[in-house]
Design a protein around this motif. Structure first.
Motif, short mmCIF file in Angstrom:
data_model
loop_
_atom_site.label_atom_id
_atom_site.label_comp_id
_atom_site.label_asym_id
_atom_site.label_seq_id
_atom_site.Cartn_x
_atom_site.Cartn_y
_atom_site.Cartn_z
N LYS A 1 -0.91 3.95 -0.95
CA LYS A 1 -1.37 4.60 -2.17
C LYS A 1 -2.86 4.35 -2.40
O LYS A 1 -3.32 3.20 -2.32
N LYS A 2 -3.58 5.41 -2.71
CA LYS A 2 -5.01 5.28 -3.00
C LYS A 2 -5.23 4.37 -4.20
O LYS A 2 -6.16 3.56 -4.22
N GLN A 3 -4.38 4.51 -5.21
CA GLN A 3 -4.54 3.68 -6.41
C GLN A 3 -4.40 2.20 -6.07
O GLN A 3 -5.14 1.37 -6.59
N ALA A 4 -3.45 1.86 -5.19
CA ALA A 4 -3.27 0.46 -4.80
C ALA A 4 -4.53 -0.08 -4.14
O ALA A 4 -4.93 -1.23 -4.36
N ARG A 5 -5.20 0.75 -3.32
CA ARG A 5 -6.45 0.32 -2.68
C ARG A 5 -7.54 0.07 -3.72
O ARG A 5 -8.28 -0.91 -3.65
N ALA B 1 5.47 -3.45 -14.21
CA ALA B 1 4.01 -3.55 -14.26
C ALA B 1 3.41 -3.52 -12.87
O ALA B 1 2.39 -2.85 -12.62
N THR B 2 4.04 -4.23 -11.94
CA THR B 2 3.54 -4.28 -10.57
C THR B 2 3.62 -2.90 -9.91
O THR B 2 2.69 -2.47 -9.23
N ALA B 3 4.73 -2.22 -10.14
CA ALA B 3 4.89 -0.87 -9.59
C ALA B 3 3.87 0.09 -10.19
O ALA B 3 3.33 0.97 -9.49
N ARG B 4 3.57 -0.10 -11.47
CA ARG B 4 2.57 0.75 -12.14
C ARG B 4 1.20 0.55 -11.50
O ARG B 4 0.45 1.51 -11.29
N LEU B 5 0.86 -0.70 -11.18
CA LEU B 5 -0.41 -0.99 -10.53
C LEU B 5 -0.50 -0.35 -9.15
O LEU B 5 -1.53 0.17 -8.75
N ALA B 6 0.61 -0.40 -8.41
CA ALA B 6 0.62 0.10 -7.03
C ALA B 6 0.88 1.60 -6.94
O ALA B 6 0.79 2.17 -5.85
N ASP B 7 1.23 2.23 -8.09
CA ASP B 7 1.52 3.67 -8.13
C ASP B 7 2.77 4.00 -7.31
O ASP B 7 2.79 4.99 -6.56
N VAL B 8 3.82 3.17 -7.45
CA VAL B 8 5.09 3.43 -6.78
C VAL B 8 6.22 3.31 -7.81
O VAL B 8 6.02 2.82 -8.92
N GLN B 9 7.41 3.72 -7.43
CA GLN B 9 8.58 3.57 -8.28
C GLN B 9 9.02 2.11 -8.30
O GLN B 9 9.06 1.46 -7.26
N ASP B 10 9.36 1.60 -9.48
CA ASP B 10 9.79 0.20 -9.54
C ASP B 10 11.08 -0.03 -8.76
O ASP B 10 11.35 -1.13 -8.29
N SER B 11 11.87 1.03 -8.57
CA SER B 11 13.11 0.90 -7.79
C SER B 11 12.81 0.55 -6.34
O SER B 11 13.60 -0.15 -5.69
N SER B 12 11.67 1.00 -5.81
CA SER B 12 11.31 0.69 -4.42
C SER B 12 11.08 -0.81 -4.25
O SER B 12 11.53 -1.43 -3.28
N ILE B 13 10.38 -1.41 -5.21
CA ILE B 13 10.12 -2.85 -5.15
C ILE B 13 11.40 -3.63 -5.40
O ILE B 13 11.69 -4.62 -4.72
N ARG B 14 12.22 -3.15 -6.33
CA ARG B 14 13.47 -3.83 -6.65
C ARG B 14 14.40 -3.87 -5.43
O ARG B 14 15.03 -4.89 -5.14
N ARG B 15 14.49 -2.76 -4.71
CA ARG B 15 15.35 -2.71 -3.52
C ARG B 15 14.85 -3.70 -2.45
O ARG B 15 15.65 -4.33 -1.77
N ALA B 16 13.55 -3.80 -2.32
CA ALA B 16 12.99 -4.74 -1.33
C ALA B 16 13.38 -6.17 -1.66
O ALA B 16 13.68 -6.97 -0.77
N PHE B 17 13.39 -6.50 -2.96
CA PHE B 17 13.76 -7.86 -3.37
C PHE B 17 15.25 -8.12 -3.16
O PHE B 17 15.64 -9.17 -2.66
N GLU B 18 16.07 -7.13 -3.52
CA GLU B 18 17.52 -7.32 -3.44
C GLU B 18 18.02 -7.47 -2.01
O GLU B 18 18.98 -8.18 -1.76
N GLY B 19 17.35 -6.80 -1.05
CA GLY B 19 17.80 -6.87 0.34
C GLY B 19 17.05 -7.88 1.18
O GLY B 19 17.24 -7.94 2.40
#
Length: 276
Positions: A100-104, A31-49
């Motif tokens: 991302k423009k959508q995130a703004r 849901a968060t990735a959908r709001l920010a218009d990014v791949q959820d894998s990008s956010i997941r990698r940030a959390f894991e590392g």
């Protein structure tokens, strides 16, 4: 992207939002990735590392007070509402070429009410239906201070300036707090350089023989600031720029309204001389 499209996205992720009995919200990574218009894998990698080699996103969350170990649990437990706000702000303004423009647009939609209030609304959470603990009921002055803290966080203001805004907000609601508020503001001022110590682009230009326009262009090219779509806050510091610049309050010309400006420590003029 139109407001209608944003509303459709918000409705689509409704089922991936949770609000507990106290009113605190959570959203899934998807849901968060959908709001920010990014791949959820990008956010997941940030959390894991986050615990080993924090990414810029993880660093932004850690700077907001979230523990690196907690980030790893969010993949399963959901992302706290205030962390969702930080992630959206990162992809709106701080992610460089990944902004991302959508995130703004989503950030602008949420800034007026706060993402927690939106989560409460979309899930139908009703404060009046919750058991009241008299020891935890917030006074109007407390709520005003919390609102100032939230707005300051979204606006990217320095913590000391945000704290002063919170003290001012509480005092306006309850004037009886003024003696204590004045003491608190004095303590804050003693721990932070005075706003007058910071220079605006015009003052920097006078010191190095350049126009304010040239100074702003150099600060952007040097990676110290970036331009926003907000006329009231046209420039914001990058992570590197925060070592030299800060948002300070000022009185707008021709009015008594308080505005915020990005200003710089005098030492930044030495950087101009080094990197011409």
């Amino acid at each position: 992207m139109s407001q209608i499209e944003i509303t459709q996205i918000l409705e689509q992720i409704r089922e991936e939002i949770e609000v507990d009995a106290s009113g605190k919200g959570k959203a899934s990574i998807r849901a968060t990735a959908r709001l920010a218009d990014v791949q959820d894998s990008s956010i997941r990698r940030a959390f894991e590392g986050a615990a080993l080699e924090p990414s810029l996103l993880a660093q932004s969350l850690i700077q907001q007070g979230f523990d690196s170990a907690a980030l790893q649990s969010w993949s399963q437990e959901g992302i706290p509402d205030l962390a969702v706000a930080t992630i959206l702000e990162y992809y709106a303004y701080d992610a460089g070429r990944y902004c991302k423009k959508q995130a703004r647009l989503v950030c602008k939609a949420f800034i007026a009410i706060g993402i927690r209030v939106w989560m409460q609304t979309i899930k139908g959470w009703d404060k009046s239906e919750q058991p009241q603990d008299c020891s935890k009921i917030l006074s109007p002055s407390h709520e005003a201070a919390q609102l100032a803290l939230l707005v300051g966080e979204f606006a990217g203001l320095e913590k000391s300036l945000t704290a002063q805004l919170a003290v001012n907000a509480a005092t306006r609601v309850n004037p009886a707090l003024k003696p204590a508020a004045d003491e608190l503001k004095s303590a804050i001022a003693c721990t932070d350089p005075c706003d007058d110590a910071y220079l605006n682009p015009t003052q920097i230009g006078e010191a190095i023989g350049k126009s304010a326009i040239a100074v702003n262009k150099w600060l952007i090219n040097a990676g110290l600031q970036y331009r926003t779509d907000d006329r009231k806050l046209p420039y914001r510091p990058t992570e590197l720029g925060k070592q030299w610049g800060r948002m300070v309050s000022a009185v707008a010309r021709g009015s008594n309204q308080t505005v915020f400006q990005l200003r710089w420590l005098p030492g930044v003029t030495e950087l101009f001389q080094q990197y011409q």
